[in-house]
Structures are given as structure tokens and as C-alpha cells.
Design a protein around this motif. Structure first.
Motif, short mmCIF file in Angstrom:
data_model
loop_
_atom_site.label_atom_id
_atom_site.label_comp_id
_atom_site.label_asym_id
_atom_site.label_seq_id
_atom_site.Cartn_x
_atom_site.Cartn_y
_atom_site.Cartn_z
N ARG A 18 15.56 16.23 -17.21
CA ARG A 18 15.64 15.19 -16.07
C ARG A 18 14.49 15.67 -15.19
NH1 ARG A 18 17.02 15.58 -10.48
NH2 ARG A 18 17.59 17.65 -10.76
N LEU A 19 14.13 16.78 -15.00
CA LEU A 19 13.07 17.35 -14.11
C LEU A 19 11.67 17.43 -14.91
CD1 LEU A 19 14.83 20.38 -12.58
CD2 LEU A 19 14.42 18.12 -11.46
N GLU A 20 11.81 17.69 -16.32
CA GLU A 20 10.15 17.89 -16.84
C GLU A 20 10.02 16.95 -18.18
OE1 GLU A 20 8.64 20.04 -15.52
OE2 GLU A 20 9.87 21.73 -14.62
N SER A 21 11.10 15.98 -18.23
CA SER A 21 10.56 15.08 -19.60
C SER A 21 9.30 14.52 -19.40
CB SER A 21 11.79 14.21 -19.92
OG SER A 21 11.93 13.38 -18.78
N ARG A 22 8.93 13.94 -18.17
CA ARG A 22 7.59 13.03 -18.19
C ARG A 22 6.49 13.98 -18.23
NH1 ARG A 22 9.64 9.19 -20.37
NH2 ARG A 22 7.70 8.09 -20.06
N ARG A 23 6.75 15.35 -17.72
CA ARG A 23 5.43 16.27 -18.11
C ARG A 23 5.27 16.64 -19.44
NH1 ARG A 23 6.68 21.81 -15.14
NH2 ARG A 23 4.42 22.20 -15.90
N VAL A 24 6.44 16.76 -20.41
CA VAL A 24 6.18 16.89 -21.68
C VAL A 24 5.58 15.51 -22.27
CG1 VAL A 24 7.44 17.36 -23.75
CG2 VAL A 24 8.09 18.56 -21.46
N PHE A 25 6.12 14.47 -21.82
CA PHE A 25 5.67 13.07 -22.47
C PHE A 25 4.04 13.21 -22.19
CE2 PHE A 25 4.41 8.60 -21.51
CZ PHE A 25 4.92 8.20 -22.62
N ALA A 26 3.51 13.44 -20.90
CA ALA A 26 2.39 13.25 -20.64
C ALA A 26 1.54 14.21 -21.55
CB ALA A 26 2.04 13.72 -19.17
N SER A 27 1.88 15.36 -21.78
CA SER A 27 1.05 16.31 -22.74
C SER A 27 1.06 15.76 -24.00
CB SER A 27 1.71 17.48 -22.58
OG SER A 27 1.54 18.25 -21.34
N LEU A 28 2.19 15.18 -24.47
CA LEU A 28 2.30 14.85 -25.72
C LEU A 28 1.25 13.58 -26.14
CD1 LEU A 28 5.99 15.03 -26.71
CD2 LEU A 28 4.09 16.31 -27.56
N VAL A 29 1.24 12.74 -24.96
CA VAL A 29 0.32 11.41 -25.10
C VAL A 29 -1.06 11.83 -25.24
CG1 VAL A 29 -0.69 9.64 -23.64
CG2 VAL A 29 1.85 10.01 -23.71
N ARG A 30 -1.61 12.98 -24.46
CA ARG A 30 -2.84 13.65 -24.60
C ARG A 30 -3.09 14.24 -25.89
NH1 ARG A 30 -4.07 18.93 -24.31
NH2 ARG A 30 -2.25 19.74 -23.25
N LEU A 31 -2.25 14.75 -26.48
CA LEU A 31 -2.19 15.48 -27.79
C LEU A 31 -2.04 14.38 -28.77
CD1 LEU A 31 -0.08 18.61 -27.15
CD2 LEU A 31 -2.67 18.41 -27.52
N LEU A 32 -1.38 13.38 -28.65
CA LEU A 32 -1.19 12.27 -29.88
C LEU A 32 -2.04 11.12 -29.77
CD1 LEU A 32 2.60 13.04 -30.14
CD2 LEU A 32 0.94 14.08 -31.29
N GLY A 33 -2.37 10.63 -28.54
CA GLY A 33 -2.95 9.63 -28.37
C GLY A 33 -2.26 8.25 -28.73
N ASP A 34 -1.00 8.28 -28.60
CA ASP A 34 -0.19 7.17 -28.72
C ASP A 34 1.05 7.37 -27.81
OD1 ASP A 34 -0.02 4.78 -30.86
OD2 ASP A 34 2.03 5.60 -30.22
N PHE A 35 1.23 6.27 -27.09
CA PHE A 35 2.36 6.09 -26.24
C PHE A 35 3.85 6.18 -26.93
CE2 PHE A 35 -0.22 4.35 -22.83
CZ PHE A 35 0.12 5.06 -21.74
N ASP A 36 3.99 5.16 -27.92
CA ASP A 36 5.04 5.27 -28.92
C ASP A 36 5.42 6.54 -29.59
OD1 ASP A 36 5.32 2.67 -27.64
OD2 ASP A 36 4.57 1.69 -29.26
N LEU A 37 4.41 6.91 -30.17
CA LEU A 37 4.47 8.39 -31.00
C LEU A 37 5.02 9.31 -30.06
CD1 LEU A 37 4.20 9.42 -33.54
CD2 LEU A 37 1.99 10.11 -33.29
N ALA A 38 4.47 9.60 -28.88
CA ALA A 38 4.76 10.78 -27.99
C ALA A 38 6.30 10.28 -27.49
CB ALA A 38 3.82 10.47 -26.69
#
Length: 424
Positions: A18-38
Motif C-alpha cells: 500500500r505504501l511503497e508499491s509505486r516507488r518500487v514500480f517507478a524503479s522497475l520502470v527505470r531499470l526495465l524501460g517498459d511499463f507493462d513489464l515493470a
């Protein structure tokens, strides 16, 4: 492991999500370069966390653990896909290189990943009407319904905009980076709007049982601080000031049962004086630049309330003057409505009613519950009971927020009871 421990870990994972999932998602987007994959990697990482943390315990830095787990889950996904699509080989190699290169610095980069993603979603190549909704959905995790409510439009229309925005980022190869200082100004307005709308949803949730969502308010303030550090623009200062001044009243805005308390009835001893001092200092800095924009003016209005110890001491003339300036900057009907309420406090309910009726006559804000709530209050103060009852009922019918609906229902019941007493 006992069922009690297992349940405790699951609850903690839910809270972290609830508190951190979007932070994790943002970092994964940076690393993976793809919204759906992240997004896929995010959910796989949390699934893995439930199982592994029950066995090994929750790590000291759960966000970093989740980012790392999600990154490697994505690599595994891409590896499986390469068996059927050789064009993915290059991406797999790149992701593996990223995983190694970022292993040591992932902790330090997580903090500004959400700001980085906001700037990506607000890239000039993306249509202006898509930038803000896309960011609110992908960066901040607001639902399509919540975003549609903020923009006074339908969820289906909003969903289409968000899909188009994601496609544009993918097709245009828009980079996931914070722009250079030279490129910041052209992106600033959209970014400020995003942070402001995130705060608004946290400060006064558009729907649901809770009056506020503190996690969103705190995240907006954190992003505002990052932005001020990055670019101490007058409007960035003004927005941070506005958020701090509004947030300073959180503890006084509702009863222990979650019932709404209007500004004039709040116990000002509960206001956070540290936030007020910081907010007033920031708004004074912003005004001193001579480049006064909409957020700075709103912060100035909030500061007028924060400077006095009771609602009776409020300088409504000064507030109306600030609203006059704000309306020149942004002739929004909602700003016009707020100005009408301030004028009513200064000059009387009859004048405020005329101003609100003029807005509604133009066909604006007819579905906005607060416009009808304002009319109801004006009618009540003028002793026009039948019209007040009708306006309260109209406002209640348009309200999606549970605490606001209860408040309006209580006001209506008090109004009806007062009428019965007068007729006895």
C-alpha cells in the motif's frame, strides 16, 4: 512457522504494498524501460516476498529487496520469451547488464525514481491532456475513477487517455530521466500539476470511506521537496508551501469517528505549528521573487487562515483580494466558486448566492457537489428553508466521499429539525 507469524508477515507485506508499491514500480520502470513489464515484475516480486519473508524474515530494506527481486523476475521472464522471439535477445543482455551495474547503487536511486518517472510522463512529446492523468495512474497509483473525478470527466474517457500515453512513451522511446536544468522549465507546469493533484487526492479523497489518504499527501510533499531542491522556482516554492499549510490542519479536520469538521469549527491548537512556520516562510520567499503564480497565491490564502487563532479574526477582505488575483491567473469555475464563498464571508450570504447561481446558470459545476453544498449553506443562513433542503439533497446525491456525505446528511437533518422546532 505458526499461522500467527505467517498472518503477521502477510499483513506487513500488504502494508508495504500500500505504501511503497509505486516507488518500487517507478524503479522497475527505470531499470526495465517498459511499463507493462515493470507492472508484471512488481506483482511477481510481492508474490515472492510473501513466501520468502515468511521463511527468512522481512529484510532491513524491503523496497530495495523488492526492486532487486522484480528486476531478476523480469530478466527470467524475458529469457523465457527469447525461446520464442529471438528479437528479445538484445533486451535480455541489456537487462542483465543493468542488473549488475545497479546492484550497488540501487538503494540511492530509488528515492528519486518517482520524480524521474513524473518527468517522463510529462514529456513534451505527450499530449498535454494526457500527461497528468498518465502520471497520476502510473506513478501514484490512483485509480482511473479517482483521476476522472479530479478532472470532472468519465472513467472511460480517462482510461483511453492513459492507454494512449503509455503507447506514446513506448513508440517514441521517451527516456526515463530527469531533464537537464535547461529543459526543466518547459516541463515544470505539468509536474507541479501532478504533485498538486496527488496532494489533493490525499488531502480530500474523491471517494471512499476515508476523508483523507495521508500516504498520498506525504508522498506529494516529499516530491515537492525534491523538486524544490532540483529547481527552487517560485511556483515550486509556492506549491510546497501550500501543501504544508493544508497538511498542518490534518489532525483537526475530522473527529475520532472520522466525521468532517469545517475550517471555522476546527480546534486550532491541533494544527501543526512547525508545518505552518515552514509554509509561511516558503510562501514569503515565493512572493519575494516577484513571480507570483497560482500555487503561490493559494498558499498565501492558506497562510491567512494559519496566521490567526480563530475564524473570527480571519481577514476575509485580504482573502478575497488574493482570490481576485488567482482568478486572473486561472479563470477556473472552481476558483470562482471558492471566491464566492470568501465574498459571502465578507459581504453576506445573499451576495455569495448570486455569485454561485451565476456559475451554475452558465452550465458549469452543475454536477459538482460542493457548489450545491455552498448554495445550501447560503440558503440556510438566509432562512430560505425549502431551498436549503433541496440544495442539501442535491449535494448529497452528487457526493462520492463517505465522510462528506455523512456531514451533509447531518447538516440536512439539523436543518429539518430546526424547521420543525420553529413550527411548533
Amino acid at each position: 512457522m505458526s499461522e500467527r507469524i505467517s498472518e503477521s508477515v502477510s499483513q506487513q507485506v500488504d502494508e508495504i504494498y500500500r505504501l511503497e508499491s509505486r516507488r518500487v514500480f517507478a524503479s522497475l520502470v527505470r531499470l526495465l524501460g517498459d511499463f507493462d513489464l515493470a507492472e508484471e515484475a512488481l506483482h511477481e516480486a510481492f508474490t515472492a516476498a510473501v513466501e520468502q519473508w515468511q521463511r527468512d524474515g522481512i529484510p532491513d530494506n524491503p523496497v530495495s529487496w523488492l526492486v532487486s527481486a522484480g528486476r531478476f523476475k523480469a530478466i527470467d521472464t524475458i529469457r523465457r520469451r527469447t525461446r520464442y522471439d529471438r528479437s528479445q535477445e538484445e533486451l535480455t543482455t541489456r537487462l542483465e547488464g543493468i542488473a549488475e551495474a545497479n546492484a550497488e547503487k540501487s538503494d540511492t536511486e530509488v528515492e528519486d525514481d518517482r520524480l524521474r518517472l513524473i518527468f517522463t510522463c510529462c514529456h513534451p512529446a505527450i499530449a498535454a491532456q494526457i500527461q497528468v492523468p498518465l502520471t497520476l495512474r502510473e506513478v501514484c497509483g490512483l485509480t482511473t475513477e479517482e483521476i476522472a473525478s479530479a478532472f470532472l470527466t468519465s472513467p472511460s474517457t480517462m482510461a483511453q487517455r492513459i492507454v494512449r500515453g503509455k503507447a506514446k512513451i513506448r513508440e517514441a522511446g521517451i527516456p526515463y530521466v530527469i531533464p537537464t536544468r535547461a529543459d526543466l522549465p518547459e516541463r515544470l507546469d505539468a509536474v507541479l500539476t501532478v504533485i498538486y493533484l496527488v496532494f489533493n487526492e490525499g488531502y480530500s479523497a474523491s471517494s471512499g470511506d476515508s476523508l483523507t489518504r495521508q500516504d498520498l499527501s506525504e508522498e506529494a510533499i516529499r516530491l515537492g521537496r525534491l523538486l524544490v531542491e532540483l529547481l527552487p522556482d517560485a511556483e515550486a516554492l509556492g506549491l510546497l508551501a501550500l501543501m504544508l499549510l493544508q497538511e498542518s490542519r490534518r489532525e483537526a479536520r475530522a473527529t475520532s469517528m472520522g466525521e468532517l469538521i469545517l475550517l471555522e469549527d476546527q480546534d486550532r491548537r491541533l494544527w501543526d505549528q512547525a508545518k505552518i512556520r515552514e509554509g509561511i516562510s516558503l510562501v514569503e520567499r515565493a512572493i519575494a521573487t516577484g513571480e507570483v503564480g497560482g500555487y503561490t497565491v493559494q498558499a498565501a490564502i492558506a497562510s491567512e487562515h494559519a496566521r490567526v487563532n480563530s475564524s473570527e479574526q480571519t481577514d476575509w477582505s485580504k482573502i478575497v483580494s488574493w482570490y481576485d488575483l488567482l482568478f486572473q491567473i486561472n479563470s477556473s469555475p472552481i476558483i470562482e466558486l471558492n471566491r464566492a464563498v470568501a465574498v459571502a464571508m465578507r459581504d453576506g450570504a445573499a451576495i455569495g448566492l448570486d455569485l454561485v447561481d451565476a456559475i451554475l446558470t452558465r452550465g458549469e459545476l452543475t454536477e459538482y457537489h460542493l457548489a450545491h453544498a455552498a448554495r445550501a449553506d447560503f440558503f440556510r443562513r438566509l432562512g430560505r428553508r425549502a431551498e436549503a433542503r433541496d440544495a442539501y439533497e442535491r449535494a448529497i446525491g452528487l457526493t462520492n466521499q463517505t465522510a462528506e456525505r455523512r456531514f451533509l446528511e447531518l447538516r440536512l437533518q439539523e436543518h429539518v429539525n430546526a424547521g420543525l422546532s420553529d413550527s411548533e
